[in-house]
Design a protein around this motif. Structure first.
Motif: not given
Length: 264
Positions: A68-93
Motif C-alpha cells: 500500500h505504501n508503494a502505491q501511496a507514494l505514487t498517488g495524488s491527494g492529501p497525504l497522511w503519515v502514520v508513525l507507531g507500533d502494531s496498533t497502527a498496523q491494525g493487528l487484531g481484526p
C-alpha cells in the motif's frame, strides 16, 4: 507430550523470536503451561493460541502496508503519515483496514470528499526510540509534505524500559516530531487483566501525564484514546487479549478523528 503442552511449546518458540510486550508475556504463560499446572483446553491455552494468531498477522499485515505504501507514494491527494507500533498496523481484526488507520481513513474520505493517501511507517513491536531513530528519519526523507502526521507509541516500552527511560524517550520523541503531529495517548487497562490491569493502570496513567504535558508544551493535539477505549470490554479485544478488535479500534479512530483539525 499432551497436545496442550505441544501447543504451548510451539507458542513459546513463536513468541520468543520477537520482542513485543504481549509475546513476552505469552512466552512466560506458555512455559507455565508446559509445567503441567495448566489444564488442557484452559483459558491459558486459548490465550496462547490467540497470541499465535496475532503473531502470524504481523507478517501478513506488514506485507499489506508495504504494498500500500508503494502505491501511496505514487498517488495524488492529501497525504497522511502514520508513525507507531502494531496498533497502527491494525493487528487484531482479520483485516488491516479494520484497524484505527483504516477506519479513520474511511471517515476522512467521507468527511472531506478528498482521496486521502496514507503512508504507514509503523512497525509491529516498535518502541518509542524506534520511532525516533527509524521512522522519523524516513518521514524526513519524503519528497512530499504530509498534510497530517499521527504518532501512537509507548505500550511496548512499558515492559522494555524502566520508568525514567520511558519518560525520557517519550519526551524526546514528542520534542522531535514535526509541528502539528497528533499524539495518541495510551489506553488504560481499567477493569481488565485482573490484578495485572489494576497494578498497571496507575503506571499507564502516569505515563499519559508525561505524554500530555510534553504535547501541550509543543502545542500538539492529543488523541485521547484513554477516554474513549473504556469498559465495558465485551468484544473490544482480539484473541490475544492485548490488541483491540475491530470494535475496539472504532474507539481509537473516534479519538483520532476528534483531534484532527476540521480543515483536514
Amino acid at each position: 507430550m499432551p497436545p496442550s503442552h505441544r501447543q504451548a511449546r510451539r507458542t513459546a518458540t513463536t513468541c520468543g523470536k520477537h520482542r513485543t510486550a504481549i509475546e513476552l508475556l505469552a512466552t512466560a504463560a506458555a512455559r507455565f503451561a508446559q509445567t503441567g499446572l495448566a489444564a488442557p483446553d484452559s483459558r491459558l491455552e486459548s490465550w496462547c493460541r490467540g497470541v499465535t494468531e496475532i503473531h502470524t498477522q504481523r507478517r501478513t499485515f506488514a506485507a499489506h502496508w508495504r504494498r500500500h505504501n508503494a502505491q501511496a507514494l505514487t498517488g495524488s491527494g492529501p497525504l497522511w503519515v502514520v508513525l507507531g507500533d502494531s496498533t497502527a498496523q491494525g493487528l487484531g481484526p482479520p483485516d488491516p483496514w479494520h484497524g484505527y488507520v483504516g477506519q479513520t481513513l474511511t471517515e476522512l474520505h467521507r468527511r472531506s470528499g478528498l482521496r486521502w493517501r496514507v503512508l504507514n511507517l509503523s512497525r509491529s513491536g516498535a518502541l518509542t526510540r524506534d520511532v525516533l531513530n527509524q521512522q522519523l528519519p524516513r518521514l524526513a526523507e519524503l519528497p512530499a509534505t504530509p498534510q497530517l502526521i499521527t504518532c501512537g507509541i509507548g505500550a511496548n516500552d512499558i515492559l522494555h524500559a524502566p520508568p525514567p527511560r520511558l519518560r525520557a524517550d517519550l519526551r524526546a520523541l514528542i520534542h522531535a516530531v514535526p509541528d502539528g503531529t497528533i499524539i495518541l495517548d495510551l489506553p488504560l487497562p481499567t477493569g481488565f487483566w485482573g490484578i495485572v490491569g489494576r497494578l498497571s493502570t496507575t503506571y499507564v496513567r502516569q505515563t499519559n501525564h508525561v505524554i500530555h504535558a510534553a504535547a501541550r508544551q509543543r502545542g500538539l493535539p492529543i488523541a485521547e484514546v484513554s477516554t474513549l477505549f473504556i469498559p465495558p470490554w465485551n468484544d473490544k479485544f482480539s484473541p490475544d487479549r492485548f490488541h483491540p478488535s475491530q470494535m475496539g479500534y472504532t474507539s481509537w479512530a473516534e479519538a483520532l478523528l476528534r483531534a484532527i483539525p476540521p480543515t483536514s
